[in-house]
Design a protein around this motif. Structure first.
Motif, PDB file in Angstrom:
ATOM      1  N   ALA A  29      59.703 140.874  19.861  1.00  0.00           N
ATOM      2  CA  ALA A  29      58.989 140.103  18.843  1.00  0.00           C
ATOM      3  C   ALA A  29      58.055 139.121  19.540  1.00  0.00           C
ATOM      4  O   ALA A  29      58.435 138.486  20.523  1.00  0.00           O
ATOM      5  N   TYR A  30      56.836 139.021  19.023  1.00  0.00           N
ATOM      6  CA  TYR A  30      55.824 138.143  19.608  1.00  0.00           C
ATOM      7  C   TYR A  30      55.290 137.175  18.564  1.00  0.00           C
ATOM      8  O   TYR A  30      55.218 137.503  17.386  1.00  0.00           O
ATOM      9  N   LYS A  31      54.905 136.004  19.040  1.00  0.00           N
ATOM     10  CA  LYS A  31      54.198 135.039  18.203  1.00  0.00           C
ATOM     11  C   LYS A  31      53.040 134.514  19.047  1.00  0.00           C
ATOM     12  O   LYS A  31      53.268 133.977  20.145  1.00  0.00           O
ATOM     13  N   TYR A  32      51.843 134.706  18.554  1.00  0.00           N
ATOM     14  CA  TYR A  32      50.631 134.332  19.288  1.00  0.00           C
ATOM     15  C   TYR A  32      50.610 134.986  20.674  1.00  0.00           C
ATOM     16  O   TYR A  32      50.325 134.360  21.677  1.00  0.00           O
ATOM     17  N   SER A  81      54.059 139.773  15.453  1.00  0.00           N
ATOM     18  CA  SER A  81      53.850 141.169  15.854  1.00  0.00           C
ATOM     19  C   SER A  81      55.054 141.658  16.656  1.00  0.00           C
ATOM     20  O   SER A  81      55.882 140.856  17.107  1.00  0.00           O
ATOM     21  N   PHE A  82      55.130 142.968  16.823  1.00  0.00           N
ATOM     22  CA  PHE A  82      56.287 143.577  17.469  1.00  0.00           C
ATOM     23  C   PHE A  82      55.838 144.738  18.346  1.00  0.00           C
ATOM     24  O   PHE A  82      54.849 145.404  18.046  1.00  0.00           O
ATOM     25  N   LYS A  83      56.595 144.980  19.422  1.00  0.00           N
ATOM     26  CA  LYS A  83      56.332 146.109  20.308  1.00  0.00           C
ATOM     27  C   LYS A  83      57.663 146.757  20.651  1.00  0.00           C
ATOM     28  O   LYS A  83      58.673 146.077  20.831  1.00  0.00           O
ATOM     29  N   LEU A  84      57.637 148.085  20.761  1.00  0.00           N
ATOM     30  CA  LEU A  84      58.827 148.841  21.122  1.00  0.00           C
ATOM     31  C   LEU A  84      58.814 149.129  22.611  1.00  0.00           C
ATOM     32  O   LEU A  84      57.819 149.632  23.144  1.00  0.00           O
ATOM     33  N   VAL A  85      59.915 148.815  23.278  1.00  0.00           N
ATOM     34  CA  VAL A  85      60.116 149.200  24.665  1.00  0.00           C
ATOM     35  C   VAL A  85      61.125 150.338  24.626  1.00  0.00           C
ATOM     36  O   VAL A  85      62.305 150.120  24.325  1.00  0.00           O
ATOM     37  N   ASP A  86      60.660 151.563  24.896  1.00  0.00           N
ATOM     38  CA  ASP A  86      61.507 152.744  24.843  1.00  0.00           C
ATOM     39  C   ASP A  86      61.978 153.070  26.259  1.00  0.00           C
ATOM     40  O   ASP A  86      61.166 153.371  27.128  1.00  0.00           O
ATOM     41  N   PHE A  87      63.274 153.023  26.500  1.00  0.00           N
ATOM     42  CA  PHE A  87      63.802 153.224  27.835  1.00  0.00           C
ATOM     43  C   PHE A  87      63.807 154.683  28.269  1.00  0.00           C
ATOM     44  O   PHE A  87      64.023 154.970  29.435  1.00  0.00           O
ATOM     45  N   GLU A  88      63.559 155.603  27.349  1.00  0.00           N
ATOM     46  CA  GLU A  88      63.567 157.024  27.698  1.00  0.00           C
ATOM     47  C   GLU A  88      62.211 157.503  28.199  1.00  0.00           C
ATOM     48  O   GLU A  88      62.109 158.604  28.687  1.00  0.00           O
TER      49      GLU A  88
END
Length: 89
Positions: A29-32, A81-88
């Protein structure tokens, strides 16, 4: 009148509805543009949980429905905003 947003096909974008409990990663999760927390799926609770602290002693919010959790976090102004970190990958 509302704008229509078309799905985008990109290696940098994933539709929130394609993220499920089988994902092997975390959502940041991100803010600014600064990281402020993360979201993980907790199988023992059958829910997505948002943590705003690395100690993971307790979660700020949880919900069985990921899109609803994201909206709740955004409406409470904890993240924008949000970003996915996919470990696969």
């Amino acid at each position: 009148m509302r704008d229509i947003r078309l799905p985008e096909i990109s290696d940098k974008v994933i539709d929130v509805f394609n993220i499920n409990e089988n994902i092997s990663g975390i959502i940041l999760a991100y803010k600014y543009n600064k990281p402020v927390g993360f979201i993980v799926y907790k199988a023992e609770y059958n829910a997505w949980e948002y943590f705003d602290d690395i100690t993971i002693d307790c979660s700020y919010k949880d919900n069985e429905n990921l899109p609803k959790l994201l909206k709740a976090i955004m409406s409470s102004k904890h993240a924008d905003s949000f970003k996915l970190v996919d470990f696969e990958q």
